[in-house]
Design an enzyme around this catalytic site. Structure first.
Site, short mmCIF file in Angstrom:
data_model
loop_
_atom_site.label_atom_id
_atom_site.label_comp_id
_atom_site.label_asym_id
_atom_site.label_seq_id
_atom_site.Cartn_x
_atom_site.Cartn_y
_atom_site.Cartn_z
CB ALA A 90 -0.94 -0.01 1.22
NE ARG A 127 4.59 8.18 -4.37
CZ ARG A 127 5.20 7.53 -5.36
NH1 ARG A 127 4.51 6.76 -6.17
NH2 ARG A 127 6.50 7.66 -5.54
CB CYS A 128 -3.15 3.55 -1.01
SG CYS A 128 -4.89 3.56 -0.55
CD GLU A 129 -2.18 9.60 5.03
OE1 GLU A 129 -2.11 9.93 6.21
OE2 GLU A 129 -2.24 10.41 4.10
CB VAL A 160 -0.37 2.91 4.64
CG1 VAL A 160 0.68 2.92 5.74
CG2 VAL A 160 0.29 2.68 3.29
#
Length: 104
Positions: free
Chosen positions: A58, A62-64, A67
């Site tokens: 994740a 760059r999928c906060e 994450v």
């Protein structure tokens, strides 16, 4: 029926991914069952290590949101919080997948 299972597994919460997938019930059901199989059933890696790999994937995307969700599951499954602060402290077998993870 799937909403009830998602609600129970999610400790009373329904995540944003499931809400988006809810526009297609069949897809939501397949996604939920696949994730349960991959992340919860018996396998070669313990659940905390599976979550750690999911965090890394994740993060590469760059999928906060994912994450943070996986970090929460990682800790709930007994994961070592120091791995989140310094990934080099994770076992070598988990670190060695970094190059492959970047390719995917």
């Amino acid at each position: 029926e799937v909403w009830k299972e998602i609600f129970i597994v999610g400790a009373g919460r329904i995540n944003k991914v499931d809400l988006v997938l809810a526009t297609n019930w069949q897809l939501l059901d397949m996604h939920f069952r696949s994730m349960q199989t991959i992340m919860s059933q018996d396998g070669p890696l313990p659940p905390d290590q599976r979550c750690f790999l999911a965090i890394k994937a994740a993060a590469l995307l760059r999928c906060e949101y994912l994450v943070l969700a996986q970090e929460e599951l990682f800790l709930a499954n007994g994961g070592d919080a120091t791995w989140l602060e310094d990934p080099s402290l994770a076992p070598a077998k988990l670190r060695s997948i970094d190059e492959l993870n970047e390719l995917l």
